[in-house]
Write an enzyme that holds these catalytic residues in place. Sequence first.
Site, PDB file in Angstrom:
ATOM      1  N   ASP A  24       0.921  -1.249   0.275  1.00 33.77           N
ATOM      2  CA  ASP A  24      -0.111  -0.030   0.003  1.00 33.77           C
ATOM      3  C   ASP A  24       1.229   1.774  -0.027  1.00 33.77           C
ATOM      4  O   ASP A  24       2.267   1.538  -0.448  1.00 33.77           O
ATOM      5  CB  ASP A  24      -0.630   0.074   1.041  1.00 33.77           C
ATOM      6  CG  ASP A  24      -2.277   1.209   0.574  1.00 33.77           C
ATOM      7  OD1 ASP A  24      -2.924   1.638   0.960  1.00 33.77           O
ATOM      8  OD2 ASP A  24      -3.346   0.063   0.405  1.00 33.77           O
ATOM      9  N   HIS A  67      -3.685   5.635   3.676  1.00 31.67           N
ATOM     10  CA  HIS A  67      -4.635   4.666   2.729  1.00 31.67           C
ATOM     11  C   HIS A  67      -3.706   3.176   3.382  1.00 31.67           C
ATOM     12  O   HIS A  67      -4.443   2.452   4.064  1.00 31.67           O
ATOM     13  CB  HIS A  67      -4.696   4.971   1.470  1.00 31.67           C
ATOM     14  CG  HIS A  67      -5.294   3.592   0.768  1.00 31.67           C
ATOM     15  ND1 HIS A  67      -5.108   2.331   1.312  1.00 31.67           N
ATOM     16  CD2 HIS A  67      -6.607   3.898   0.901  1.00 31.67           C
ATOM     17  CE1 HIS A  67      -6.377   1.591   0.213  1.00 31.67           C
ATOM     18  NE2 HIS A  67      -6.837   2.694   0.375  1.00 31.67           N
ATOM     19  N   SER A 123     -11.052  -1.434  -0.274  1.00 35.59           N
ATOM     20  CA  SER A 123      -9.868  -0.758   0.597  1.00 35.59           C
ATOM     21  C   SER A 123      -9.749  -1.725   1.905  1.00 35.59           C
ATOM     22  O   SER A 123      -9.009  -2.330   2.879  1.00 35.59           O
ATOM     23  CB  SER A 123      -9.488   0.135  -0.696  1.00 35.59           C
ATOM     24  OG  SER A 123      -8.892  -0.053  -1.438  1.00 35.59           O
TER      25      SER A 123
END
Length: 299
Positions: A30, A65, A243
């Site tokens: 990520d 994220h 996600s």
Amino acid sequence: MQISVSKQIHADFAHQHGFLGEGIGIAYLDTGLFPHKDFSPHSTRIAKFVDFVHSKSFSYDDNGHGTHITGIAASSATFGSDYLGIAPKSHIVSLKVLDASGNGVQSAFLQGLDWIHEHHRSYQIRIVNISIGSPSSEDSSASKELLKHVNALWDDGLIVCIAGGNHGPKPYSISIPGNSPKIITVGSSDDNFQMIGRKHFSSGYSGRGPTTSCVMKPDVVAPGTNIFSCSLNNRYTIKSGTSMATPVVSGSLALLLEKYPFYTNKDIKMKLRKNCDKLKTPRHHQGWGQINLKKLMDL
């Protein structure tokens, strides 16, 4: 996070039975990882950080994220947070393959996949969480190369959980590499819920199958809308998308492996197929249904 996520999938029930994911490594590809207080003690929880974007040696996240999705699976709520992760004693291997904008080049992603292939035994990695994907054509050379590397991890015996993407509700909208027939593709069970904050996706955003090669996807769904988790600078934030649903499944499977460490990835997949909660939505949205740890772990 909707505080009910743990209850929705009965992770709280598994926690009460003493299953917290201890000894199970989850690798996350990520934007990186901010060393949040809820990943303490960092010396044992963050087993490894590798930066394939800027080659920095310390753990960081210039987007947020990666920190958010890692928290969903692995937050230990060390300092009194009400938002305990699904597998709060699992250890973290964070591979930064995306930049500050959440974008990345395929070469960095492939390097990350290759690193896991070479080092998964050293770090006791059993699960790979990939909360990123591309809407590219399945027939492109880049897509085929990506699938080759992802499938290699499955062939290594690893459990690979990949987001189905946020391009629904139209059919054939599963992101790559979520179209791989081998791996576990994850959708959002609650993609019709009203999102808090800025609306990024349409209602029914979770990627729908089948794939263009007629493989039914996703495999399983989990809550993914309005998920509260770790953010930068020891804060918390709400995000939505497949996600977010993916680490719910990754964390859940860490608990399952803690109970049944001898399970192979094929065993896990068969167990999932038979032990999910059926939703009142089409097969190409829910797959086998919403994950249910009480059923999955025979509790």
